[in-house]
Design an enzyme around this catalytic site. Structure first.
Site, PDB file in Angstrom:
ATOM      1  N   LYS A  72       0.838  -1.212   0.000  1.00  0.00           N
ATOM      2  CA  LYS A  72       0.000   0.000   0.000  1.00  0.00           C
ATOM      3  C   LYS A  72       0.872   1.260   0.000  1.00  0.00           C
ATOM      4  O   LYS A  72       0.660   2.171  -0.797  1.00  0.00           O
ATOM      5  CB  LYS A  72      -0.922   0.028   1.238  1.00  0.00           C
ATOM      6  CG  LYS A  72      -1.821  -1.191   1.381  1.00  0.00           C
ATOM      7  CD  LYS A  72      -2.695  -1.107   2.619  1.00  0.00           C
ATOM      8  CE  LYS A  72      -1.956  -1.137   3.940  1.00  0.00           C
ATOM      9  NZ  LYS A  72      -1.240  -2.393   4.232  1.00  0.00           N
ATOM     10  N   ARG A  91      -9.614   1.191   8.900  1.00  0.00           N
ATOM     11  CA  ARG A  91      -9.149  -0.136   9.261  1.00  0.00           C
ATOM     12  C   ARG A  91     -10.125  -0.885  10.152  1.00  0.00           C
ATOM     13  O   ARG A  91      -9.839  -2.004  10.560  1.00  0.00           O
ATOM     14  CB  ARG A  91      -7.862   0.047  10.042  1.00  0.00           C
ATOM     15  CG  ARG A  91      -6.708  -0.707   9.406  1.00  0.00           C
ATOM     16  CD  ARG A  91      -5.577  -0.390  10.234  1.00  0.00           C
ATOM     17  NE  ARG A  91      -4.385  -1.059  10.119  1.00  0.00           N
ATOM     18  CZ  ARG A  91      -3.327  -0.613   9.463  1.00  0.00           C
ATOM     19  NH1 ARG A  91      -3.393   0.439   8.717  1.00  0.00           N
ATOM     20  NH2 ARG A  91      -2.208  -1.263   9.551  1.00  0.00           N
ATOM     21  N   ARG A 147      11.976  -5.923   5.246  1.00  0.00           N
ATOM     22  CA  ARG A 147      11.712  -4.493   5.038  1.00  0.00           C
ATOM     23  C   ARG A 147      12.515  -3.620   6.001  1.00  0.00           C
ATOM     24  O   ARG A 147      12.714  -3.953   7.156  1.00  0.00           O
ATOM     25  CB  ARG A 147      10.231  -4.176   5.238  1.00  0.00           C
ATOM     26  CG  ARG A 147       9.982  -2.671   5.183  1.00  0.00           C
ATOM     27  CD  ARG A 147       8.563  -2.311   5.110  1.00  0.00           C
ATOM     28  NE  ARG A 147       7.824  -2.734   6.287  1.00  0.00           N
ATOM     29  CZ  ARG A 147       6.528  -2.537   6.426  1.00  0.00           C
ATOM     30  NH1 ARG A 147       5.860  -1.941   5.456  1.00  0.00           N
ATOM     31  NH2 ARG A 147       5.917  -2.942   7.503  1.00  0.00           N
ATOM     32  N   ARG A 178      11.320  -1.723  11.233  1.00  0.00           N
ATOM     33  CA  ARG A 178      10.236  -1.328  12.133  1.00  0.00           C
ATOM     34  C   ARG A 178      10.093  -2.328  13.275  1.00  0.00           C
ATOM     35  O   ARG A 178      10.207  -3.531  13.048  1.00  0.00           O
ATOM     36  CB  ARG A 178       8.914  -1.286  11.342  1.00  0.00           C
ATOM     37  CG  ARG A 178       8.615   0.066  10.750  1.00  0.00           C
ATOM     38  CD  ARG A 178       7.477   0.056   9.771  1.00  0.00           C
ATOM     39  NE  ARG A 178       6.226  -0.548  10.231  1.00  0.00           N
ATOM     40  CZ  ARG A 178       5.097  -0.544   9.504  1.00  0.00           C
ATOM     41  NH1 ARG A 178       5.075   0.047   8.316  1.00  0.00           N
ATOM     42  NH2 ARG A 178       4.013  -1.118   9.951  1.00  0.00           N
ATOM     43  N   ARG A 187      -0.300  -8.865  13.650  1.00  0.00           N
ATOM     44  CA  ARG A 187      -0.917  -7.887  12.722  1.00  0.00           C
ATOM     45  C   ARG A 187      -1.791  -8.595  11.688  1.00  0.00           C
ATOM     46  O   ARG A 187      -2.840  -8.092  11.294  1.00  0.00           O
ATOM     47  CB  ARG A 187       0.170  -7.061  12.021  1.00  0.00           C
ATOM     48  CG  ARG A 187       0.709  -5.946  12.911  1.00  0.00           C
ATOM     49  CD  ARG A 187       2.078  -5.479  12.471  1.00  0.00           C
ATOM     50  NE  ARG A 187       2.097  -4.864  11.167  1.00  0.00           N
ATOM     51  CZ  ARG A 187       3.177  -4.798  10.384  1.00  0.00           C
ATOM     52  NH1 ARG A 187       4.328  -5.324  10.805  1.00  0.00           N
ATOM     53  NH2 ARG A 187       3.124  -4.215   9.224  1.00  0.00           N
TER      54      ARG A 187
HETATM   55  P1  AP5 Z   1       4.882  -1.616   1.882  1.00  0.00           P
HETATM   56  O1  AP5 Z   1       4.567  -0.757   0.706  1.00  0.00           O
HETATM   57  O2  AP5 Z   1       5.585  -1.006   3.027  1.00  0.00           O
HETATM   58  O3  AP5 Z   1       3.538  -2.379   2.353  1.00  0.00           O
HETATM   59  P2  AP5 Z   1       2.294  -1.864   3.179  1.00  0.00           P
HETATM   60  O4  AP5 Z   1       1.085  -2.492   2.582  1.00  0.00           O
HETATM   61  O5  AP5 Z   1       2.316  -0.381   3.278  1.00  0.00           O
HETATM   62  O6  AP5 Z   1       2.587  -2.581   4.564  1.00  0.00           O
HETATM   63  P3  AP5 Z   1       2.580  -2.017   6.064  1.00  0.00           P
HETATM   64  O7  AP5 Z   1       3.323  -3.006   6.917  1.00  0.00           O
HETATM   65  O8  AP5 Z   1       3.002  -0.593   6.103  1.00  0.00           O
HETATM   66  O9  AP5 Z   1       1.060  -2.125   6.407  1.00  0.00           O
HETATM   67  P4  AP5 Z   1       0.421  -2.048   7.747  1.00  0.00           P
HETATM   68  O10 AP5 Z   1      -0.980  -1.844   7.291  1.00  0.00           O
HETATM   69  O11 AP5 Z   1       0.664  -3.170   8.666  1.00  0.00           O
HETATM   70  O12 AP5 Z   1       1.147  -0.836   8.513  1.00  0.00           O
HETATM   71  P5  AP5 Z   1       0.770   0.684   8.796  1.00  0.00           P
HETATM   72  O13 AP5 Z   1       2.003   1.454   8.721  1.00  0.00           O
HETATM   73  O14 AP5 Z   1      -0.402   1.092   7.998  1.00  0.00           O
HETATM   74  O15 AP5 Z   1       5.699  -2.880   1.351  1.00  0.00           O
HETATM   75  C1  AP5 Z   1       6.195  -3.849   2.253  1.00  0.00           C
HETATM   76  C2  AP5 Z   1       7.570  -4.361   1.788  1.00  0.00           C
HETATM   77  O16 AP5 Z   1       7.386  -5.065   0.565  1.00  0.00           O
HETATM   78  C3  AP5 Z   1       8.588  -3.235   1.473  1.00  0.00           C
HETATM   79  O17 AP5 Z   1       9.878  -3.675   1.819  1.00  0.00           O
HETATM   80  C4  AP5 Z   1       8.475  -3.049  -0.029  1.00  0.00           C
HETATM   81  O18 AP5 Z   1       9.683  -2.570  -0.601  1.00  0.00           O
HETATM   82  C5  AP5 Z   1       8.150  -4.471  -0.478  1.00  0.00           C
HETATM   83  N1  AP5 Z   1       7.306  -4.522  -1.672  1.00  0.00           N
HETATM   84  C6  AP5 Z   1       6.282  -3.688  -2.000  1.00  0.00           C
HETATM   85  N2  AP5 Z   1       5.728  -4.065  -3.178  1.00  0.00           N
HETATM   86  C7  AP5 Z   1       6.424  -5.177  -3.592  1.00  0.00           C
HETATM   87  C8  AP5 Z   1       6.325  -6.031  -4.733  1.00  0.00           C
HETATM   88  N3  AP5 Z   1       5.406  -5.829  -5.689  1.00  0.00           N
HETATM   89  N4  AP5 Z   1       7.196  -7.070  -4.816  1.00  0.00           N
HETATM   90  C9  AP5 Z   1       8.141  -7.284  -3.851  1.00  0.00           C
HETATM   91  N5  AP5 Z   1       8.289  -6.489  -2.749  1.00  0.00           N
HETATM   92  C10 AP5 Z   1       7.430  -5.453  -2.628  1.00  0.00           C
HETATM   93  O19 AP5 Z   1       0.294   0.586  10.313  1.00  0.00           O
HETATM   94  C11 AP5 Z   1       1.215   0.319  11.361  1.00  0.00           C
HETATM   95  C12 AP5 Z   1       0.480   0.337  12.685  1.00  0.00           C
HETATM   96  O20 AP5 Z   1      -0.068   1.641  12.938  1.00  0.00           O
HETATM   97  C13 AP5 Z   1      -0.719  -0.604  12.811  1.00  0.00           C
HETATM   98  O21 AP5 Z   1      -0.341  -1.926  13.167  1.00  0.00           O
HETATM   99  C14 AP5 Z   1      -1.531   0.097  13.904  1.00  0.00           C
HETATM  100  O22 AP5 Z   1      -0.974  -0.135  15.157  1.00  0.00           O
HETATM  101  C15 AP5 Z   1      -1.341   1.549  13.567  1.00  0.00           C
HETATM  102  N6  AP5 Z   1      -2.359   2.067  12.646  1.00  0.00           N
HETATM  103  C16 AP5 Z   1      -2.148   2.559  11.391  1.00  0.00           C
HETATM  104  N7  AP5 Z   1      -3.301   2.936  10.828  1.00  0.00           N
HETATM  105  C17 AP5 Z   1      -4.267   2.673  11.744  1.00  0.00           C
HETATM  106  C18 AP5 Z   1      -5.667   2.836  11.731  1.00  0.00           C
HETATM  107  N8  AP5 Z   1      -6.325   3.338  10.667  1.00  0.00           N
HETATM  108  N9  AP5 Z   1      -6.356   2.445  12.836  1.00  0.00           N
HETATM  109  C19 AP5 Z   1      -5.727   1.958  13.917  1.00  0.00           C
HETATM  110  N10 AP5 Z   1      -4.392   1.786  13.995  1.00  0.00           N
HETATM  111  C20 AP5 Z   1      -3.671   2.136  12.909  1.00  0.00           C
HETATM  112 MG    MG Z   2       2.552   0.987   4.858  1.00  0.00          MG
END
Ligand code: AP5
Ligand code: MG
Length: 219
Positions: A13, A85, A124, A157, A168
């Site tokens: 994402k 979410r 990552r 992270r 997660r």
């Molecule tokens: P990346 O693009 O970083 O993936 P992502 O989908 O953004 O994954 P996240 O881990 O960031 O999602 P998340 O939803 O758990 O975390 P968030 O930060 O939102 O890609 C991942 C890896 O794959 C990278 O190394 C990239 O280079 C690689 N990659 C990408 N595309 C690829 C491809 N096509 N092929 C190969 N490799 C590839 O949330 C973190 C925390 O914040 C949550 O756990 C929660 O505690 C809190 N939080 C955030 N939002 C909320 C909310 N709305 N409500 C409540 N708590 C929240």
């Molecule tokens: Mg992300």
């Protein structure tokens, strides 16, 4: 224009929202990035959020809704990454958008199988300043520990440790998968298989956005 990018942790994402924001001019809003900035600044919200985030739990809905509310009405349009979410958040978003008569236009569900998600997250690393993601195996920064884009510190992270990743994924299934059902009942979900190279996934996303909204410049 309001586009929601949905998908489990590691679906890509953040990677794709960044590129789509560059190609469309829409604003990239990531609640994860916003929360990490709060944690880094040591704010009251950051201190509260850190505990939930490190464990891989969701931060309470009320805090998230208060944090994002003032940003969702950007005239450039928004690409929502990691929000909503929970169904409570999705309903709060609908309510906020009702006021400006600009509902969610499209929800894109990016799916990737679990083994690949775990592999991606275990390799990552992320820039602490500009949040650019790296893969330490296939796409490491040119200088170890330093971001190619801004020179900021690149680190793993805390919530990418294996036990937090497993948690997660479970939280995603329990609390976020129902959001997809909520949007499916509105009929505006597009399914994308988000495997293949980041360029290939970007092509699929650009195509999906353009076919729904021909006016949008997406590459
Ligand atoms: P990346 O693009 O970083 O993936 P992502 O989908 O953004 O994954 P996240 O881990 O960031 O999602 P998340 O939803 O758990 O975390 P968030 O930060 O939102 O890609 C991942 C890896 O794959 C990278 O190394 C990239 O280079 C690689 N990659 C990408 N595309 C690829 C491809 N096509 N092929 C190969 N490799 C590839 O949330 C973190 C925390 O914040 C949550 O756990 C929660 O505690 C809190 N939080 C955030 N939002 C909320 C909310 N709305 N409500 C409540 N708590 C929240
Ligand atoms: Mg992300």
């Amino acid at each position: 224009m309001r586009i929601v990018l949905m998908g489990p942790p590691g679906a890509g994402k953040g990677t794709q929202a960044r590129r789509l924001s560059e190609s469309t001019g829409m604003k990239h809003l990531s609640t994860g990035d916003m929360l990490r900035a709060e944690v880094a600044s040591g704010s009251e919200l950051g201190l509260l959020a850190k505990e939930f985030m490190d464990r891989g739990d969701l931060v309470p809905d009320s805090n998230i809704i208060a944090m994002i509310q003032q940003h969702i009405d950007d005239p450039a349009g928004v690409l929502l990454d990691g929000f909503p979410r929970t169904v409570v958040q999705a309903k709060a978003l609908d309510q906020a958008l009702e006021k400006s008569n600009s509902p969610v236009d499209q929800v894109i569900h990016m799916s990737v199988d679990i083994d690949e998600l775990v592999e991606r997250l275990s390799n990552r690393a992320l820039c602490g300043d500009c949040q650019t993601p790296y893969n330490l195996e296939s796409n490491p920064p040119s200088k170890a520990g330093k971001c190619d884009k801004c020179g900021g510190p690149v680190a793993v992270r805390v919530d990418d440790r294996p036990e937090a990743v497993t948690h997660r994924m479970k939280v995603y299934q329990e609390l976020t998968a129902p959001v997809l059902d909520y949007y499916k009942s509105h009929g505006n979900v597009v399914e994308i298989l988000a495997t293949g190279s980041p360029d290939e996934v970007f092509e699929k996303l650009s195509h999906a956005i353009k076919s729904r909204m021909p006016g949008v410049k997406a590459n």
